[in-house]
Design an enzyme around this catalytic site. Structure first.
Site, PDB file in Angstrom:
ATOM      1  N   SER A 243      -2.513  21.137  43.060  1.00 23.51           N
ATOM      2  CA  SER A 243      -3.213  21.017  41.782  1.00 23.51           C
ATOM      3  C   SER A 243      -3.555  19.564  41.498  1.00 23.51           C
ATOM      4  CB  SER A 243      -2.314  21.559  40.660  1.00 23.51           C
ATOM      5  OG  SER A 243      -2.811  21.208  39.388  1.00 23.51           O
TER       6      SER A 243
ATOM      7  N   TYR B  57       5.517  23.230  36.147  1.00 25.20           N
ATOM      8  CA  TYR B  57       4.462  23.546  37.121  1.00 25.20           C
ATOM      9  C   TYR B  57       3.988  22.281  37.819  1.00 25.20           C
ATOM     10  CZ  TYR B  57      -0.087  24.994  38.953  1.00 25.20           C
ATOM     11  OH  TYR B  57      -1.173  25.233  39.776  1.00 25.20           O
TER      12      TYR B  57
ATOM     13  N   LYS C  11       4.410  21.396  41.875  1.00 24.85           N
ATOM     14  CA  LYS C  11       3.255  21.130  42.735  1.00 24.85           C
ATOM     15  C   LYS C  11       3.327  19.734  43.350  1.00 24.85           C
ATOM     16  CE  LYS C  11       0.857  24.973  42.593  1.00 24.85           C
ATOM     17  NZ  LYS C  11       0.609  25.798  43.811  1.00 24.85           N
TER      18      LYS C  11
END
Length: 265
Positions: free
Chosen positions: A149, A182, A186
């Protein structure tokens, strides 16, 4: 097709994974795409939708049940691929999830959400890659793609599209959007990619992390919510991933690649 590339995509029944399957199935090169999903019905639904959209394709779509939170499921999927095909040409580690909003809603405690974020996005991906590597080493052109991401960059922790372009006011508790578990998972995935690039370099395996941009998928709660944040249509991911699988980004092996270039660490 004997000369077709065998590509496994996890989490392929929706979002980015679904778009990558579409791009490969509609390609003019021969592909056998293993449509990884946690349930057989969801994999088959995705396959039916794609085959309806591209009725003239001669490529193959094969459902594969694989839940990356389950070692037993991962091993069973490996055994099925080994039995049917004997090798794997590319592994697209697409399956991922975001649990930060479950902290806000109270559905999960902070620890539960963080553990799940790392279990799905990092640990589950690690186990999947470890399990399938022996099949990749039987390919003449093995490739591993880790879906990361733009929010994972340590160089750019200010993320305007995620509305994290300023520090909140003093005081506690803080309000506003936070996807810290998150983002952290990542970022960990980026290091995981670097390790696999190092480990498999002399085996001829090409490895990348792929940062497709902020796309409208269900990851952020709903497609509509993501579009409201300025996310692009997820369909842009398909041609991008296919280009990597077909060699267009071979000069960027071992890096986090974006559609525009290379993402800073």
């Amino acid at each position: 097709m004997a000369d077709s590339k065998i590509i496994l995509i996890t989490g392929a029944n929706t979002g980015i994974g679904f778009e990558v399957v579409k791009a490969l199935y509609s390609a003019d090169k021969p592909y056998t795409v293993l449509v990884g999903s946690r349930t057989a019905s969801k994999a088959q639904d995705a396959i039916s939708a794609i085959q309806t959209e591209f009725p003239s394709s001669t490529n193959q779509l094969v459902p594969l049940v694989v839940d990356i939170e389950s070692d037993e499921s991962i091993q069973k999927a490996h055994d099925e691929v080994a039995s049917k095909f004997g090798k794997l040409d590319a592994l697209v580690n697409n399956a991922g999830a975001q649990f930060d909003r479950d902290i806000t809603s109270g559905a999960l405690t902070e620890r539960e959400a963080w553990n799940k974020a790392w279990n799905v996005n990092t640990a589950g991906t690690q186990v999947t890659t470890t399990t399938f590597t022996p099949l990749l080493l039987k390919s003449g052109d093995p490739r591993i793609l880790f879906v990361t991401s733009g929010a994972s960059s340590l160089n750019n922790t200010v993320h305007r599209k995620l509305r994290m372009d300023h520090s909140p006011d003093a005081g506690w508790p803080k309000t506003g959007i936070s996807v810290t578990s998150y983002r952290s998972a990542k970022t960990g995935l980026n290091m995981l990619m670097r390790e696999w690039d190092r480990l498999l370099k002399n085996d001829g395996v090409k490895v990348w992390a792929v940062s497709p941009g902020l796309l409208a998928t269900g990851l952020g709660g709903s497609v509509q919510a993501m579009k409201a944040m300025g996310a692009e249509d997820a369909s842009v991911a398909g041609p991008f991933f296919r280009a990597i699988l077909e060699g267009e980004r071979d000069g960027d092996v071992g890096r986090v690649v974006t559609r525009a270039g290379v993402q800073e660490w």
